[in-house]
Design an enzyme around this catalytic site. Structure first.
Site, PDB file in Angstrom:
ATOM      1  N   CYS A   1      -3.554  10.101   2.000  1.00 48.00           N
ATOM      2  CA  CYS A   1      -2.880   8.885   1.526  1.00 48.00           C
ATOM      3  C   CYS A   1      -1.564   9.245   0.850  1.00 48.00           C
ATOM      4  O   CYS A   1      -0.499   9.027   1.410  1.00 48.00           O
ATOM      5  CB  CYS A   1      -3.770   8.117   0.556  1.00 48.00           C
ATOM      6  SG  CYS A   1      -5.146   7.307   1.381  1.00 48.00           S
TER       7      CYS A   1
ATOM      8  N   LYS B   1       0.842  -1.210   0.000  1.00 48.78           N
ATOM      9  CA  LYS B   1       0.000   0.000   0.000  1.00 48.78           C
ATOM     10  C   LYS B   1       0.879   1.262   0.000  1.00 48.78           C
ATOM     11  O   LYS B   1       0.618   2.221  -0.734  1.00 48.78           O
ATOM     12  CB  LYS B   1      -0.909  -0.034   1.234  1.00 48.78           C
ATOM     13  CG  LYS B   1      -1.591   1.262   1.574  1.00 48.78           C
ATOM     14  CD  LYS B   1      -2.740   1.579   0.652  1.00 48.78           C
ATOM     15  CE  LYS B   1      -3.264   2.983   0.925  1.00 48.78           C
ATOM     16  NZ  LYS B   1      -4.315   3.383   0.027  1.00 48.78           N
TER      17      LYS B   1
END
Ligand SMILES: NC(=O)c1ccc[n+]([C@@H]2O[C@H](COP(=O)([O-])OP(=O)(O)OC[C@H]3O[C@@H](n4cnc5c(N)ncnc54)[C@H](O)[C@@H]3O)[C@@H](O)[C@H]2O)c1
Length: 414
Positions: free
Chosen positions: A265, A211
């Site tokens: 993010c 991720k």
């Protein structure tokens, strides 16, 4: 081992609530847990406290069918999904306090046999840390599989795109990294209930890194485009045309520049890699620095243009961190508006953000910033700065900008 029937989702934000809703509409009994009682109350009414297309239909339907409820106290369940924030601290290191708090709320209700999935974006080792904490609090439980007192722990990072969450939750591939093979298998069973994409199994450390690497890849590539945009300004060439031309090369695909990189993010996750490998992560750190420098660069450009006015009136289009959403977290646009207002005290700044009803607190506190609708803001402005390519900004009639000084950081009005 019996099939998972009940799931607790800890953290009912942009990730947790859609996940809870999709599990519920796929036949599981879901309880959402949040420390924010307003969120809990909203969910129990079938309402959604933020903007995400189609989410409310799912939440309202699931609540009505009795499949989804929300509470502030963690109940027992067959599976737990942790989707709490993982911001970074003063030195860009991950703040794991929310994961710890979630683990502390889960530990007392475990009976043995449960699956616990960490969905929060996490630095390498966080899933192990969460598991260690639970086992410290519950020494009667074990990670050794297939015993009455076994628990199963995995990481399953989320990569949905805000604005398309309800679609991508179903269609995206997933990566699942268990602390052991049984944990991975059990998590796969749960996610298969709604995920139509491929589910790839690995270990927790690789899943955590996957991720972070995905977002760092994006950040590095955006930094390249942002650096090009600043070089192009110096050389007095059109960066959009430059990129368009370069992208005709069959193996080149340069991304588009913008006012900086925002959100929680891409602007955050690369720092977790830098913190984990400070000696090695030079490119990743440099990309963060380039992207973080872009808002100040845009502010400076606007200030240069504003010099000719005694009391400049500046319309700033967009406060969100990306188009067509209401999420203002880590938004470069917000930083730019704040900087402009402080550095140009005689200016009036008209912030145009159609997805929010009021300004965020730090902008609300500034006397020279107001929230305006698009047409009145542009009408009254000397300078129009486009920061977010919201649909309404892209659709704005170009001829209404003829008399204005325009700074278009997204290249939509070329
Ligand atoms: N939003 C995205 O697009 C996105 C995408 C991929 C990954 N992520 C990751 O998912 C995680 C969650 O992000 P988000 O955007 O949903 O955050 P969010 O802030 O929207 O939601 C988090 C929720 O958790 C609640 N919470 C905090 N501590 C809690 C606790 N101890 N117990 C119960 N609830 C608690 C908060 O009140 C909030 O409602 C983060 O790690 C984020 O990096 C987010």
């Amino acid at each position: 081992m019996t099939a998972i029937q009940s799931v607790v989702v800890v953290g009912l934000g942009y990730i947790g609530l859609p996940t809870a809703a999709i599990l519920a509409t796929h036949g599981l009994d879901v309880t959402g847990v949040d420390v924010n009682s307003n969120t809990v109350e909203a969910v129990n009414r079938g309402a959604v406290p933020f903007v995400e297309p189609d989410l409310e239909v799912h939440v309202a339907g699931a609540v009505q069918q009795g499949r989804l409820q929300a509470t502030t106290l963690t109940p027992s369940a067959d599976a737990f999904i942790v989707a709490v924030p993982t911001p970074f601290g003063d030195h860009h290191e991950a703040d794991l306090s929310y994961i710890r708090a979630a683990a502390e709320s889960i530990a007392p209700v475990l009976k043995g046999g449960e699956l616990i999935v960490l969905e929060s974006t996490s630095p390498p080792g966080a899933t192990r840390m969460m598991s260690d904490l639970i086992l410290r609090l519950r020494p009667d439980l074990t990670l050794e599989p297939n015993r009455a007192e076994s628990i199963y722990v995995a990481h399953c990072p989320e990569r949905v795109l805000p604005g398309r969450v309800m679609i991508e939750l179903v269609t995206n591939d997933r990566i699942i990294g268990g602390l052991n093979g049984e944990s991975s298998q059990r998590a796969k069973e749960l996610y298969s209930r709604f995920c139509k994409g491929a589910i790839h199994l690995t270990d927790s450390l690789t899943a955590e890194m996957a991720k972070l690497v995905e977002n760092s890849y994006r950040d590095v590539n955006i930094a390249f485009a942002n650096e090009l945009s600043m070089i192009s300004d110096d050389l007095n060439i059109d960066v959009w045309r430059l990129i368009e031309l370069a992208n005709h090369h069959p193996r080149v695909n340069i991304l588009q520049p913008g006012p900086g990189v925002g959100g929680h993010c891409i602007a955050v996750d690369p720092w977790f890699i830098v913190a984990a490998a400070p000696e090695r992560a030079n490119l990743i750190r440099a990309a963060r620095q380039v992207n973080d420098s872009k808002p100040a660069y845009v502010t400076k450009r606007v200030m240069d243009k504003a010099q000719r006015f005694l009391e400049p009136r500046i319309a700033v289009l967009g406060l969100a961190f990306k188009p067509d959403i209401d999420d203002l977290r880590e938004s470069p646009a917000r930083e730019i508006v704040n900087d402009l207002a402080l550095k140009l005290p005689t200016a009036s700044i008209f912030a145009v953000e159609p997805h929010v009803q009021k300004l965020p607190p730090e902008l609300e506190a500034l006397p020279n910033v107001s929230l305006r609708d698009l047409h009145s803001a542009v009408d009254d402005a000397d300078i129009v700065v486009l920061l977010v390519d919201h649909t309404q900004n892209k659709d704005f009639a170009r001829n209404l900008l003829n008399e204005k000084i325009v700074i278009d950081t997204k290249g939509v009005w070329r």
